[in-house]
Scaffold this active site. Structure first.
Site, mmCIF file in Angstrom:
data_model
loop_
_atom_site.group_PDB
_atom_site.id
_atom_site.type_symbol
_atom_site.label_atom_id
_atom_site.label_comp_id
_atom_site.label_asym_id
_atom_site.label_seq_id
_atom_site.Cartn_x
_atom_site.Cartn_y
_atom_site.Cartn_z
ATOM 1 N N GLY A 282 4.624 -10.341 3.908
ATOM 2 C CA GLY A 282 5.434 -10.240 5.121
ATOM 3 C C GLY A 282 4.802 -10.943 6.320
ATOM 4 O O GLY A 282 3.574 -10.918 6.489
ATOM 5 N N GLN A 283 5.634 -11.534 7.142
ATOM 6 C CA GLN A 283 5.190 -12.158 8.391
ATOM 7 C C GLN A 283 4.624 -11.117 9.360
ATOM 8 O O GLN A 283 3.872 -11.442 10.279
ATOM 9 C CB GLN A 283 6.360 -12.922 9.027
ATOM 10 N N SER B 161 6.228 -0.309 10.123
ATOM 11 C CA SER B 161 4.885 -0.220 9.566
ATOM 12 C C SER B 161 4.683 1.187 9.035
ATOM 13 O O SER B 161 5.170 2.152 9.639
ATOM 14 C CB SER B 161 3.856 -0.503 10.665
ATOM 15 N N HIS C 157 9.155 -3.381 3.663
ATOM 16 C CA HIS C 157 8.762 -3.599 2.268
ATOM 17 C C HIS C 157 9.984 -3.925 1.410
ATOM 18 O O HIS C 157 9.938 -4.810 0.542
ATOM 19 C CB HIS C 157 8.128 -2.332 1.679
ATOM 20 N N MET D 78 0.845 -1.201 0.000
ATOM 21 C CA MET D 78 0.000 0.000 0.000
ATOM 22 C C MET D 78 0.880 1.250 0.000
ATOM 23 O O MET D 78 0.426 2.343 0.338
ATOM 24 C CB MET D 78 -0.932 -0.004 1.207
ATOM 25 N N HIS E 143 8.999 1.224 3.432
ATOM 26 C CA HIS E 143 10.047 1.255 4.454
ATOM 27 C C HIS E 143 10.907 -0.004 4.295
ATOM 28 O O HIS E 143 10.669 -0.809 3.373
ATOM 29 C CB HIS E 143 9.422 1.349 5.851
HETATM 30 P P1 AMP Z 1 1.447 -2.870 3.504
HETATM 31 O O1 AMP Z 1 1.984 -1.825 2.586
HETATM 32 O O2 AMP Z 1 1.459 -2.472 4.942
HETATM 33 O O3 AMP Z 1 0.123 -3.434 3.048
HETATM 34 O O4 AMP Z 1 2.466 -4.081 3.432
HETATM 35 C C1 AMP Z 1 2.798 -4.679 2.208
HETATM 36 C C2 AMP Z 1 3.536 -5.965 2.468
HETATM 37 O O5 AMP Z 1 4.715 -5.670 3.223
HETATM 38 C C3 AMP Z 1 2.708 -6.959 3.310
HETATM 39 O O6 AMP Z 1 2.941 -8.285 2.818
HETATM 40 C C4 AMP Z 1 3.266 -6.779 4.687
HETATM 41 O O7 AMP Z 1 3.150 -7.931 5.506
HETATM 42 C C5 AMP Z 1 4.731 -6.472 4.385
HETATM 43 N N1 AMP Z 1 5.341 -5.756 5.509
HETATM 44 C C6 AMP Z 1 4.926 -4.601 6.072
HETATM 45 N N2 AMP Z 1 5.707 -4.282 7.129
HETATM 46 C C7 AMP Z 1 6.628 -5.253 7.238
HETATM 47 C C8 AMP Z 1 7.702 -5.528 8.143
HETATM 48 N N3 AMP Z 1 7.983 -4.715 9.162
HETATM 49 N N4 AMP Z 1 8.445 -6.624 7.953
HETATM 50 C C9 AMP Z 1 8.166 -7.485 6.930
HETATM 51 N N5 AMP Z 1 7.162 -7.306 6.046
HETATM 52 C C10 AMP Z 1 6.405 -6.208 6.190
#
Ligand code: AMP
Length: 286
Positions: free
Chosen positions: A147-148, A185, A37, A30, A34
């Site tokens: 991501g986990q 995050s 990602h 999204m 960081h």
């Molecule tokens: P998002 O942009 O928050 O929807 O995250 C996109 C992808 O990045 C998802 O698969 C998340 O699980 C992964 N992700 C976000 N933050 C982290 C993190 N701190 N460590 C590993 N993966 C992450």
């Protein structure tokens, strides 16, 4: 690096590459990228000929009173990071290009989605599975990396891929933490300095609970202390639980891996965190 705005452009690019025999990896995000990602992106880069990153704040996974309009965005910076890390194409559609006004088809996972974030955020996982299924049909990836950090989401996606026979390998990359052990995050941008300081409790509570489990303490007692520790610093707790890492149900004798997972609020910000414990590895049973 290519930037696609419409689903058709992305699908045409993916089809051309597939026909040329290239392997494709997809990292759905999204945006407001960081190091968490970027770890997914680097892993994906090493696994495929073509690397596609989607950058889309998916409106249908947000509830009515959630942070859709304030969700942090910085598309220019995201694109420079993607370029630096060897991404071939960024997909950044407008919501109206992804969703027809009279859309009437959704993907619904009906078991792993029910508890935890699914219970706190009704409709959230339906929004996630629907957009991920669409992204899979557009990017045609051989591999997709999640991501986990979003542990429940990872399980739900894996289940969807299994149940609907998507010909895609799902890789779950480890959770990446910041300098102070707070899980990275995009939503950390909302935290005040004081809230950020308190948010460190999640890592502390998780690590103490993991140590207690490894020391052979009773799981129910560890779970109680886990919750109490978070409660000392969080403004509220949505959940703090220890369960079977595959089913997200209470651990049973058949459990080989535990997950400790929590969602807690610091001010208006809802943070997720989790840790895994491989019981086999430490020679323990429930
Ligand atoms: P998002 O942009 O928050 O929807 O995250 C996109 C992808 O990045 C998802 O698969 C998340 O699980 C992964 N992700 C976000 N933050 C982290 C993190 N701190 N460590 C590993 N993966 C992450």
């Amino acid at each position: 690096m290519l930037i696609f705005k419409t689903p058709k452009e992305l699908q045409t690019f993916a089809l051309e590459n597939k026909r040329a025999g290239k392997s494709i990896a997809l990292v759905p995000t999204m945006g407001f990228l960081h190091a968490g990602h970027m770890s997914l992106i680097d892993l994906a880069r090493s696994k495929s000929d073509i690397l596609i990153v989607s950058n889309f704040v998916n409106p249908i996974q947000f509830g009515v009173n959630e942070d859709l309009s304030s969700y942090p965005r910085n598309f220019e910076q995201d694109c420079s990071l993607c370029k630096e890390h060897g991404v071939d194409a960024v997909f950044a559609p407008m919501p109206e290009d992804m969703y027809e006004p009279n859309r009437s088809t959704y993907v619904n996972e009906e078991m792993l989605s029910n508890g935890f974030c699914g219970a706190d955020r009704p409709g959230h996982f339906r929004g996630v599975t629907t957009v991920v299924a669409k992204l899979f049909n557009l990017a045609l990836p051989d591999t997709a990396i999640f991501g986990q950090k979003d542990a429940q989401q990872a399980l739900v996606i894996k289940r969807m891929v299994r149940d609907l026979n998507f010909p895609i390998e799902i890789i779950i990359a480890p959770l990446v933490r910041d300098y102070d052990n707070v899980a990275l995050s995009s939503r950390n941008a909302y935290l005040s300095t004081e809230e950020r300081e308190r948010a460190r409790i999640l890592y502390n509570a998780l690590s103490s609970a993991v140590s207690a489990i490894k020391a052979g303490k009773n799981i129910a007692d560890v779970a109680t202390t886990f919750t109490e520790t978070i409660a000392q610093k969080a403004d509220s707790i949505d959940y703090a639980s220890i369960c079977d890492a595959e089913s997200l149900e209470a651990p049973t004798e058949a459990t080989t891996k535990l997950i400790l997972l929590t969602a807690a609020r610091f001010g208006k910000t809802r943070l997720l965190d989790n840790m895994l414990v491989d019981l086999k590895q430490i020679g323990q049973k429930i």
